[in-house]
Design an enzyme around this catalytic site. Structure first.
Site, PDB file in Angstrom:
ATOM      1  N   LYS A 246      -1.429 -52.516   5.784  1.00 54.13           N
ATOM      2  CA  LYS A 246      -2.176 -51.502   6.530  1.00 54.13           C
ATOM      3  C   LYS A 246      -2.655 -52.066   7.870  1.00 54.13           C
ATOM      4  CE  LYS A 246      -3.578 -48.932   2.441  1.00 54.13           C
ATOM      5  NZ  LYS A 246      -4.639 -48.452   1.525  1.00 54.13           N
TER       6      LYS A 246
ATOM      7  N   GLN B  60     -10.579 -50.671  -0.084  1.00 51.89           N
ATOM      8  CA  GLN B  60      -9.399 -50.673  -0.952  1.00 51.89           C
ATOM      9  C   GLN B  60      -9.818 -50.664  -2.424  1.00 51.89           C
ATOM     10  OE1 GLN B  60      -6.290 -50.348   0.214  1.00 51.89           O
ATOM     11  NE2 GLN B  60      -5.175 -50.633  -1.686  1.00 51.89           N
TER      12      GLN B  60
ATOM     13  N   ASP C 161      -9.807 -42.148   3.870  1.00 45.28           N
ATOM     14  CA  ASP C 161      -9.087 -42.141   2.598  1.00 45.28           C
ATOM     15  C   ASP C 161      -9.198 -40.788   1.907  1.00 45.28           C
ATOM     16  OD1 ASP C 161      -7.532 -44.254   1.650  1.00 45.28           O
ATOM     17  OD2 ASP C 161      -9.297 -45.538   1.357  1.00 45.28           O
TER      18      ASP C 161
HETATM   19  N1  L34 Z   1      -8.959 -47.012  -0.921  1.00 44.55           N
HETATM   20  N2  L34 Z   1      -7.285 -47.711  -2.339  1.00 44.55           N
HETATM   21  C1  L34 Z   1      -7.658 -46.983  -1.285  1.00 44.55           C
HETATM   22  N3  L34 Z   1      -6.803 -46.222  -0.559  1.00 44.55           N
HETATM   23  C2  L34 Z   1      -5.492 -46.175  -0.908  1.00 44.55           C
HETATM   24  O1  L34 Z   1      -4.653 -45.390  -0.242  1.00 44.55           O
HETATM   25  C3  L34 Z   1      -5.050 -46.945  -1.981  1.00 44.55           C
HETATM   26  N4  L34 Z   1      -3.723 -47.017  -2.343  1.00 44.55           N
HETATM   27  C4  L34 Z   1      -3.386 -47.118  -3.765  1.00 44.55           C
HETATM   28  C5  L34 Z   1      -4.222 -48.268  -4.363  1.00 44.55           C
HETATM   29  N5  L34 Z   1      -5.568 -48.339  -3.833  1.00 44.55           N
HETATM   30  C6  L34 Z   1      -5.985 -47.692  -2.717  1.00 44.55           C
HETATM   31  C7  L34 Z   1      -2.784 -47.712  -1.637  1.00 44.55           C
HETATM   32  O2  L34 Z   1      -2.969 -48.117  -0.496  1.00 44.55           O
HETATM   33  C8  L34 Z   1      -1.907 -47.445  -3.715  1.00 44.55           C
HETATM   34  N6  L34 Z   1      -1.656 -47.868  -2.352  1.00 44.55           N
HETATM   35  C9  L34 Z   1      -0.416 -48.365  -1.877  1.00 44.55           C
HETATM   36  C10 L34 Z   1      -0.200 -48.661  -0.535  1.00 44.55           C
HETATM   37  C11 L34 Z   1       1.012 -49.136  -0.070  1.00 44.55           C
HETATM   38  C12 L34 Z   1       2.040 -49.341  -0.938  1.00 44.55           C
HETATM   39  C13 L34 Z   1       1.864 -49.074  -2.280  1.00 44.55           C
HETATM   40  C14 L34 Z   1       0.647 -48.585  -2.732  1.00 44.55           C
HETATM   41  C15 L34 Z   1       3.326 -49.875  -0.402  1.00 44.55           C
HETATM   42  O3  L34 Z   1       3.432 -50.188   0.756  1.00 44.55           O
HETATM   43  N7  L34 Z   1       4.369 -50.028  -1.245  1.00 44.55           N
HETATM   44  C16 L34 Z   1       5.640 -50.547  -0.815  1.00 44.55           C
HETATM   45  C17 L34 Z   1       5.957 -51.830  -1.541  1.00 44.55           C
HETATM   46  C18 L34 Z   1       4.922 -52.877  -1.367  1.00 44.55           C
HETATM   47  C19 L34 Z   1       5.253 -54.173  -2.077  1.00 44.55           C
HETATM   48  O4  L34 Z   1       6.310 -54.736  -1.787  1.00 44.55           O
HETATM   49  O5  L34 Z   1       4.434 -54.609  -2.927  1.00 44.55           O
HETATM   50  C20 L34 Z   1       6.694 -49.508  -1.100  1.00 44.55           C
HETATM   51  O6  L34 Z   1       7.712 -49.514  -0.408  1.00 44.55           O
HETATM   52  O7  L34 Z   1       6.511 -48.734  -2.044  1.00 44.55           O
END
Ligand code: L34
Length: 293
Positions: A54, A98, A121
């Site tokens: 982020k 987060q 958020d």
């Molecule tokens: N406050 N907490 C708050 N806001 C959020 O919007 C989140 N969320 C969830 C968990 N806690 C939070 C996230 O940011 C889930 N989440 C999130 C964000 C990004 C990705 C997955 C979940 C992401 O970028 N996933 C990548 C793979 C990342 C990796 O390699 O580990 C993808 O391509 O799916």
């Protein structure tokens, strides 16, 4: 039918390019740099990687981010004090705490402490309430990202039968409420399934659009999906994999290989919803900065 894959990374990049221009314009014409206050408590590896992604995305498009990585022992009072400071800081237009937070901290108390005007958020009860009654509100990032993916892939929501699997506060519940609104992001007929649903497959098989947000691999299998359906996979599960350098691989909640044979459109994991979650956070931060002009 072999599904077309929805490229979440590409769609996220397109939106980020649009946002980058808006940010440059805000700076040039109003001298305003959008600012995001970021708080991560503890060292959960997945949370750490999401928060880092982020902040990198902020930098990429010109948003200032105030990074705060706090130890797992941080008290609720300390955390609330930091949130209060960010609420008062005019350089900060959005606050991200987060989740999940360590067990000794009351999550809802912390979310309630965030100024709703900086609630990028969309988790504050005021934001959720506004959204549910159809007033302007920050839309939470993952559900809004799912809707953007569908719309930008040419999927019609108006009148569509959507089945959501999962009823969490951060995905299932807000997404269902967005999709039933009388607006361009909605007008769908929505069923929310969960662990007490009697016959999950009976519901999902009827859906034009299946959205898996259960947090469990293989929750949606090929026999549960109608030929030609659109399938969105919100799950991000780490499963052990000794053949990988990192020791794990990421899978969603959908049996991707088999379901992709039946669906018309499907999102992969990684590279589907995840990048959109990050992008909609940037979007909300820019919107928040614009609203202060
Ligand atoms: N406050 N907490 C708050 N806001 C959020 O919007 C989140 N969320 C969830 C968990 N806690 C939070 C996230 O940011 C889930 N989440 C999130 C964000 C990004 C990705 C997955 C979940 C992401 O970028 N996933 C990548 C793979 C990342 C990796 O390699 O580990 C993808 O391509 O799916």
């Amino acid at each position: 039918m072999a599904a077309r894959i929805i490229d979440g990374k590409q769609i996220a990049q397109d939106i980020r390019a649009e946002l980058k221009e808006t940010v440059a314009e805000l700076k040039a014409t109003h001298g305003v740099t959008p600012g995001l206050g970021v708080i991560l408590v503890g060292d959960d590896p997945a949370s750490r990687s999401y928060v880092t992604a982020k902040e990198r995305a902020c930098e990429e498009i010109g948003i200032y981010s105030d990074d705060n990585r706090l130890p797992a022992e941080t008290t609720q009072e300390e955390l609330l004090a930091l949130v209060g400071k960010m609420n008062r800081d005019p350089k900060i237009h959005g606050i991200l705490v987060q989740l999940p937070l360590p067990k000794h901290i009351d999550e809802s108390a912390v979310l309630l402490a965030i100024d709703p005007d900086k609630d990028v958020d969309g988790f504050h009860p005021v934001s959720v309430g506004r959204m549910v009654i159809g007033e302007k509100a920050f839309l939470s990032c993952t559900p809004h990202g799912v809707i953007q993916l569908l719309q930008r892939s040419g999927v019609t929501l108006d009148g569509a039968d959507v089945v959501i699997v999962g009823r969490s506060n951060i995905v299932g519940k807000p997404l269902a409420n967005m999709l039933i609104q009388k607006w361009d992001k909605g007008n769908a007929t929505v069923t929310v399934c969960h662990t007490r649903t009697k016959n999950l497959a009976e519901h999902t098989r009827r859906a034009d659009i299946v959205i898996a947000a259960a947090g469990r691999p293989n929750t949606v299998t090929a026999d549960m999906v109608r030929e030609g359906a659109v399938v969105i996979d919100v799950g991000v599960n780490r499963v052990d994999d000794p053949t990988r350098e990192r020791g794990y691989r990421l899978v969603g909640d959908v049996d991707f290989a088999a379901v992709a044979e039946k669906a018309s459109l499907i999102t992969p994991v990684p590279g589907g919803v995840g990048p959109m979650t990050i992008t909609m956070l940037l979007f909300n931060t820019v919107e928040s900065a614009k609203s202060t002009l």
